[in-house]
Scaffold this active site. Structure first.
Site, PDB file in Angstrom:
ATOM      1  N   ASP A 129       0.729  -1.090  -0.074  1.00 13.27           N
ATOM      2  CA  ASP A 129       0.104  -0.056  -0.197  1.00 13.27           C
ATOM      3  C   ASP A 129       0.846   1.201   0.106  1.00 13.27           C
ATOM      4  O   ASP A 129       0.515   2.300   0.621  1.00 13.27           O
ATOM      5  CB  ASP A 129      -0.833   0.011   1.285  1.00 13.27           C
ATOM      6  CG  ASP A 129      -2.122   0.883   1.161  1.00 13.27           C
ATOM      7  OD1 ASP A 129      -2.594   1.363   0.089  1.00 13.27           O
ATOM      8  OD2 ASP A 129      -2.652   1.577   1.955  1.00 13.27           O
ATOM      9  N   CYS A 183     -19.624 -14.127  -4.445  1.00 11.89           N
ATOM     10  CA  CYS A 183     -20.837 -13.470  -3.757  1.00 11.89           C
ATOM     11  C   CYS A 183     -22.138 -13.795  -4.023  1.00 11.89           C
ATOM     12  O   CYS A 183     -22.986 -13.517  -3.315  1.00 11.89           O
ATOM     13  CB  CYS A 183     -20.535 -11.757  -4.497  1.00 11.89           C
ATOM     14  SG  CYS A 183     -19.098 -10.948  -3.865  1.00 11.89           S
ATOM     15  N   CYS A 186     -25.753 -12.288  -2.969  1.00  8.61           N
ATOM     16  CA  CYS A 186     -25.906 -11.434  -1.698  1.00  8.61           C
ATOM     17  C   CYS A 186     -25.561 -10.036  -2.076  1.00  8.61           C
ATOM     18  O   CYS A 186     -24.575  -9.554  -2.832  1.00  8.61           O
ATOM     19  CB  CYS A 186     -24.611 -11.885  -0.938  1.00  8.61           C
ATOM     20  SG  CYS A 186     -24.408 -11.481   0.658  1.00  8.61           S
ATOM     21  N   CYS A 189     -23.255  -6.191   1.978  1.00  7.07           N
ATOM     22  CA  CYS A 189     -22.188  -5.192   1.766  1.00  7.07           C
ATOM     23  C   CYS A 189     -22.580  -3.635   1.328  1.00  7.07           C
ATOM     24  O   CYS A 189     -22.723  -2.669   1.745  1.00  7.07           O
ATOM     25  CB  CYS A 189     -20.818  -5.565   1.328  1.00  7.07           C
ATOM     26  SG  CYS A 189     -21.189  -5.738  -0.387  1.00  7.07           S
ATOM     27  N   CYS A 193     -24.277   0.138   3.730  1.00  6.66           N
ATOM     28  CA  CYS A 193     -23.599   1.331   3.591  1.00  6.66           C
ATOM     29  C   CYS A 193     -24.247   2.482   4.171  1.00  6.66           C
ATOM     30  O   CYS A 193     -25.319   2.754   3.328  1.00  6.66           O
ATOM     31  CB  CYS A 193     -22.934   1.367   2.289  1.00  6.66           C
ATOM     32  SG  CYS A 193     -21.724   3.013   2.016  1.00  6.66           S
ATOM     33  N   CYS A 209     -17.727   7.415   0.410  1.00  4.18           N
ATOM     34  CA  CYS A 209     -17.121   6.479   1.474  1.00  4.18           C
ATOM     35  C   CYS A 209     -16.739   6.943   2.729  1.00  4.18           C
ATOM     36  O   CYS A 209     -15.906   8.025   2.668  1.00  4.18           O
ATOM     37  CB  CYS A 209     -16.121   5.598   0.698  1.00  4.18           C
ATOM     38  SG  CYS A 209     -15.497   4.386   1.765  1.00  4.18           S
ATOM     39  N   CYS A 236     -14.145   2.972   8.185  1.00  3.04           N
ATOM     40  CA  CYS A 236     -15.579   2.113   8.335  1.00  3.04           C
ATOM     41  C   CYS A 236     -15.530   0.888   7.908  1.00  3.04           C
ATOM     42  O   CYS A 236     -14.998   0.549   7.161  1.00  3.04           O
ATOM     43  CB  CYS A 236     -16.511   2.991   7.411  1.00  3.04           C
ATOM     44  SG  CYS A 236     -18.216   2.217   7.464  1.00  3.04           S
ATOM     45  N   CYS A 239     -19.111  -2.588   5.742  1.00  2.00           N
ATOM     46  CA  CYS A 239     -19.104  -3.482   4.451  1.00  2.00           C
ATOM     47  C   CYS A 239     -18.408  -4.756   4.727  1.00  2.00           C
ATOM     48  O   CYS A 239     -18.744  -5.852   4.379  1.00  2.00           O
ATOM     49  CB  CYS A 239     -18.975  -2.632   3.195  1.00  2.00           C
ATOM     50  SG  CYS A 239     -17.307  -2.182   2.972  1.00  2.00           S
ATOM     51  N   CYS A 243     -20.053  -9.193   5.899  1.00  2.00           N
ATOM     52  CA  CYS A 243     -19.791 -10.304   4.796  1.00  2.00           C
ATOM     53  C   CYS A 243     -19.985 -11.476   5.210  1.00  2.00           C
ATOM     54  O   CYS A 243     -19.329 -12.007   6.401  1.00  2.00           O
ATOM     55  CB  CYS A 243     -18.385 -10.119   4.194  1.00  2.00           C
ATOM     56  SG  CYS A 243     -18.069 -11.341   2.931  1.00  2.00           S
TER      57      CYS A 243
END
Length: 342
Positions: A129, A183, A186, A189, A193, A209, A236, A239, A243
């Site tokens: 990152d 996924c 579903c 997420c 939000c 976001c 946050c 989401c 899961c």
């Protein structure tokens, strides 16, 4: 060598190790271009720089032949959504409740890279990152997981709670099959939000976001969004937390990812009173430190404004003339909100 590499990665503290080629994400350039053209990156101007590298890892370091993708679990020992029901307390993203993961993961990556050189030669570069590397698409291409409808990586082995790091190498290593999407139908997420930051499945508008708003966004937050932020003051987890694949999450082996008790649900009144020196001391070694006192206190004031707690009004009023105009604006907004609610 591949088997030995995986074993060494596990011994270093990683939970998964997979390999892909640098050119394994051909769809990323177009998707990134669409994202940037729509302005969904907000104030993150750095995303517009080095677009070629970000979209094509092969151009970042042309000599690289393999990308080793690593995952390290940071699964919380508590329910990260519980604090959202405590309006006079602050919600801090799980990953930021203790030591800065950049430092911890990068040290592991460097140790693994040195081992690889000693065992097989070649050259390496490590990233976590900190460079224009499309880590999530590369992670999916290598088989760590798939990018869910919230755009984050999800693993059948680890759920949602894991950090990603990469080792680029000039060695030719056997590659793994990419993970497929699991996924299904579903939409948990997207449904959870609070700011409707997902305009469509697998799409994110960072401008809405809360993680972006509390960490990357400079200046005042749009008033339409302030009330939706609740008591989330840094990041946050909504989401991620909902899961269903988290039923497979594994316990974090690194104890320095476990939450500091004082950051599980800190008191808003104490946080808003931090001056610059106090802020730096309290968050020493924490990723929170990088946003600075002013942006942090701005976030706390928004949380106070959303709290409905009249007892927090004096703490807000004390900052209405703060030297930082954004803090002063947030303080006045908080006072107005509390006056309206009480």
């Amino acid at each position: 060598m591949k088997e030995a590499l995986i074993q060494q990665a596990l011994e270093e503290g990683f939970d998964l190790c997979r390999v892909c080629r640098p050119d394994a994400i051909p769809l990323v350039p177009d998707r990134l271009g669409t994202f940037l053209e729509a302005g969904r990156h907000g104030q993150m101007d750095w995303m517009e720089r080095r677009v070629e590298w970000r979209g094509n890892p092969a151009s970042l370091w042309p000599q690289a032949r393999s990308v080793i993708m690593l995952a390290e679990s940071y699964t919380p020992q508590h329910d990260p959504l519980h604090v959202l029901q405590q309006p006079d307390r602050a919600a801090i993203s799980v990953y930021a409740q203790n030591r800065d993961y950049h430092d911890l993961v990068k040290k592991r990556l460097k140790r693994l890279a040195r081992w690889l050189i000693a065992e097989a030669g070649g050259e390496v570069k490590v990233f976590v990152d900190t460079a224009p590397v499309a880590e999530k698409p590369l992670g999916a291409a290598a088989g760590l997981g798939w990018q869910g409808k919230h755009t984050n990586l999800v693993s059948r082995d680890l759920g949602s709670w894991f950090f990603i790091g990469s080792v680029f190498t000039t060695l030719e290593l056997p590659v793994d099959a990419p993970e497929v999407d699991h996924c299904g139908s579903c939409t948990a997420c997207q449904d959870v939000c609070p700011t409707a930051a997902f305009p469509a499945p697998y799409q994110l508008d960072a401008r809405r976001c809360i993680s972006y708003l509390t960490i990357e966004h400079h200046g005042p937050v749009d008033e339409e969004l302030r009330g939706k932020m609740g008591n989330r003051i840094y990041g946050c987890d909504d989401c991620l937390a909902v899961c269903p694949w988290n039923k497979f999450a594994v316990e974090a082996r690194e104890i320095r990812y476990n939450a500091r008790p004082e950051l599980l649900a800190p008191d808003l009144e104490q946080l808003v009173a931090l001056n610059d020196a106090g802020f730096r001391a309290f968050f020493s070694g924490s990723p929170i430190k990088r946003i600075g006192r002013d942006r942090f206190v701005r976030n706390v004031l928004y949380a106070i404004g959303n709290s409905g707690m009249a007892r927090l009004r004096p703490a807000s009023q004390a900052l209405c003339d703060d030297p930082d105009p954004t803090v002063a604006d947030a303080a006045r907004w908080a006072v107005t909100q509390l006056n309206t609610q009480n």
